[in-house]
Scaffold this motif. Structure first.
Motif, PDB file in Angstrom:
ATOM      1  N   GLY A  70      29.916 136.245  31.557  1.00 18.75           N
ATOM      2  CA  GLY A  70      28.946 134.979  31.925  1.00 18.75           C
ATOM      3  C   GLY A  70      29.382 133.815  31.710  1.00 18.75           C
ATOM      4  O   GLY A  70      28.827 132.824  32.342  1.00 18.75           O
ATOM      5  N   THR A  71      30.083 133.349  30.742  1.00 19.38           N
ATOM      6  CA  THR A  71      30.530 131.953  30.278  1.00 19.38           C
ATOM      7  C   THR A  71      31.565 131.453  31.574  1.00 19.38           C
ATOM      8  O   THR A  71      31.605 130.444  31.894  1.00 19.38           O
ATOM      9  N   MET A  72      31.724 132.282  32.403  1.00 18.31           N
ATOM     10  CA  MET A  72      32.821 131.866  33.571  1.00 18.31           C
ATOM     11  C   MET A  72      31.761 131.681  34.863  1.00 18.31           C
ATOM     12  O   MET A  72      32.204 131.008  35.990  1.00 18.31           O
ATOM     13  N   SER A  73      30.580 132.308  34.732  1.00 21.78           N
ATOM     14  CA  SER A  73      29.754 132.100  36.136  1.00 21.78           C
ATOM     15  C   SER A  73      29.291 130.876  36.086  1.00 21.78           C
ATOM     16  O   SER A  73      28.898 130.167  35.064  1.00 21.78           O
ATOM     17  N   SER A  74      29.089 130.110  37.241  1.00 23.31           N
ATOM     18  CA  SER A  74      28.720 128.934  37.566  1.00 23.31           C
ATOM     19  C   SER A  74      28.028 128.750  39.038  1.00 23.31           C
ATOM     20  O   SER A  74      28.413 129.603  39.742  1.00 23.31           O
ATOM     21  N   THR A  75      27.438 127.780  39.097  1.00 27.00           N
ATOM     22  CA  THR A  75      26.739 127.497  40.406  1.00 27.00           C
ATOM     23  C   THR A  75      27.185 125.939  40.920  1.00 27.00           C
ATOM     24  O   THR A  75      27.010 125.071  39.977  1.00 27.00           O
ATOM     25  N   THR A  76      27.765 125.725  41.962  1.00 33.07           N
ATOM     26  CA  THR A  76      27.941 124.408  42.562  1.00 33.07           C
ATOM     27  C   THR A  76      27.156 124.255  43.811  1.00 33.07           C
ATOM     28  O   THR A  76      27.120 125.183  44.575  1.00 33.07           O
ATOM     29  N   GLU A  77      26.688 122.934  43.766  1.00 33.07           N
ATOM     30  CA  GLU A  77      26.045 122.599  45.033  1.00 33.07           C
ATOM     31  C   GLU A  77      26.872 121.644  45.822  1.00 33.07           C
ATOM     32  O   GLU A  77      27.467 120.679  45.396  1.00 33.07           O
ATOM     33  N   TYR A  78      26.744 121.941  46.982  1.00 31.07           N
ATOM     34  CA  TYR A  78      27.519 120.950  48.184  1.00 31.07           C
ATOM     35  C   TYR A  78      26.590 120.279  48.964  1.00 31.07           C
ATOM     36  O   TYR A  78      25.773 120.859  49.622  1.00 31.07           O
ATOM     37  N   PRO A  79      26.825 118.993  49.178  1.00 33.12           N
ATOM     38  CA  PRO A  79      25.797 118.258  50.202  1.00 33.12           C
ATOM     39  C   PRO A  79      26.036 118.561  51.516  1.00 33.12           C
ATOM     40  O   PRO A  79      27.332 119.100  52.021  1.00 33.12           O
ATOM     41  N   ALA A  80      25.036 118.132  52.418  1.00 34.28           N
ATOM     42  CA  ALA A  80      25.589 118.652  54.011  1.00 34.28           C
ATOM     43  C   ALA A  80      26.128 117.457  54.564  1.00 34.28           C
ATOM     44  O   ALA A  80      25.730 116.970  55.700  1.00 34.28           O
ATOM     45  N   ASP A  81      27.547 117.447  54.475  1.00 31.38           N
ATOM     46  CA  ASP A  81      28.344 116.257  54.898  1.00 31.38           C
ATOM     47  C   ASP A  81      29.607 116.974  55.549  1.00 31.38           C
ATOM     48  O   ASP A  81      30.434 116.091  55.831  1.00 31.38           O
ATOM     49  N   SER A  82      29.791 118.184  55.456  1.00 25.36           N
ATOM     50  CA  SER A  82      31.206 118.770  55.995  1.00 25.36           C
ATOM     51  C   SER A  82      30.855 120.157  56.763  1.00 25.36           C
ATOM     52  O   SER A  82      30.102 121.063  56.005  1.00 25.36           O
ATOM     53  N   THR A  83      31.918 120.600  57.516  1.00 24.59           N
ATOM     54  CA  THR A  83      31.982 121.963  57.666  1.00 24.59           C
ATOM     55  C   THR A  83      32.826 122.689  56.830  1.00 24.59           C
ATOM     56  O   THR A  83      33.084 123.923  57.025  1.00 24.59           O
ATOM     57  N   ARG A  84      33.722 122.132  56.091  1.00 23.12           N
ATOM     58  CA  ARG A  84      34.755 122.734  55.333  1.00 23.12           C
ATOM     59  C   ARG A  84      34.466 122.232  53.890  1.00 23.12           C
ATOM     60  O   ARG A  84      34.299 121.140  53.353  1.00 23.12           O
ATOM     61  N   LEU A  85      34.168 123.632  53.079  1.00 24.37           N
ATOM     62  CA  LEU A  85      33.931 123.227  51.461  1.00 24.37           C
ATOM     63  C   LEU A  85      35.231 123.608  50.487  1.00 24.37           C
ATOM     64  O   LEU A  85      35.661 124.850  50.773  1.00 24.37           O
ATOM     65  N   ASP A  86      35.535 122.932  49.638  1.00 25.77           N
ATOM     66  CA  ASP A  86      36.662 123.041  48.772  1.00 25.77           C
ATOM     67  C   ASP A  86      35.924 124.316  47.582  1.00 25.77           C
ATOM     68  O   ASP A  86      34.954 123.795  47.019  1.00 25.77           O
ATOM     69  N   ALA A  87      36.465 125.621  47.780  1.00 30.66           N
ATOM     70  CA  ALA A  87      35.917 126.569  46.994  1.00 30.66           C
ATOM     71  C   ALA A  87      37.088 126.969  45.820  1.00 30.66           C
ATOM     72  O   ALA A  87      37.080 127.916  45.442  1.00 30.66           O
ATOM     73  N   SER A  88      38.059 126.265  45.677  1.00 27.82           N
ATOM     74  CA  SER A  88      39.198 126.463  45.143  1.00 27.82           C
ATOM     75  C   SER A  88      38.943 126.850  43.583  1.00 27.82           C
ATOM     76  O   SER A  88      39.806 127.388  42.856  1.00 27.82           O
ATOM     77  N   SER A  89      37.809 126.106  42.917  1.00 30.94           N
ATOM     78  CA  SER A  89      37.722 126.389  41.615  1.00 30.94           C
ATOM     79  C   SER A  89      36.933 127.772  41.124  1.00 30.94           C
ATOM     80  O   SER A  89      36.925 128.018  40.243  1.00 30.94           O
TER      81      SER A  89
END
Length: 202
Positions: A45-64
């Motif tokens: 559970g301590t590894m679980s996280s939510t990240t929000e990205y704004p609507a400004d690109s068609t490519r999102l960095d999900a490397s984390s």
């Protein structure tokens, strides 16, 4: 019970009984190797996280993210497809903007998420914790998997010291701890799902 980087170093020294400078100076490498090992094996559970990205690109960095559980696109559950499909959908929606309904499709492209067109995205999953050090004393592993982190660190110390018996014993303890932690998480998820279903959630 959580720990810190400093306490972990102290525990490694105490459990190993080593005092030679060569081994003591290598402790940060043992800890780093243990964290990398846990990256591939542990989901808590301590590894679980939510990240929000704004609507400004068609490519999102999900490397984390080590593992992605859900992708919400514009508030809708995303549908995973191929990069070829995303490319085709981009062309279709560009040529015929009146066609709608494909905005929630996405594709994985290396460490990136590719969208049909820019949209607000929310990714939930398990993220690789920041590495611990003198400057960063705690992370998800020190807060939720401190025994596994210690045992794996000692296992790598055993390999370094060419003590095969010690390396095998410490690693076996770490593997058992990881198995228990993962099983506990899975049981929690199953129990939670069963409870929702019982209450009429499905």
């Amino acid at each position: 019970m959580s720990t810190t980087y400093s306490n972990l170093v102290t525990a490694i020294k105490a459990y190993s009984g080593r005092t030679d400078s060569q081994t003591i100076n290598a402790i940060p490498q043992f800890i780093a190797a243990a964290q990398t090992k846990l990256d591939s094996e542990l989901r808590i559970g301590t590894m679980s996280s939510t990240t929000e990205y704004p609507a400004d690109s068609t490519r999102l960095d999900a490397s984390s993210f080590i593992t992605i559980e859900t992708v919400l696109i514009g508030g809708l559950v995303g549908t995973l497809t191929t990069m070829a499909d995303i490319t085709a959908l981009r062309k279709v929606t560009a040529d015929r903007p009146e066609i709608a309904g494909y905005d929630f499709h996405y594709s994985m492209n290396g460490n990136s998420i590719e969208l049909v067109k820019p949209n607000e995205v929310e990714i939930t999953g398990y993220q690789k914790p920041l590495r611990i050090s003198d400057a960063n004393q705690t992370n998800a592993y020190t807060d939720g998997a401190e025994n596994a982190l210690l045992w794996y660190s000692l296992g790598y110390l055993g390999v370094f010291a060419r003590d095969n018996d010690a390396a095998g014993s410490w690693s076996a303890m770490a593997e058992s701890e990881v198995e228990t932690l993962n099983a506990t998480r899975e049981q929690f998820q199953l129990t939670g799902a069963a409870k929702v279903k019982k209450n009429g959630g499905f």
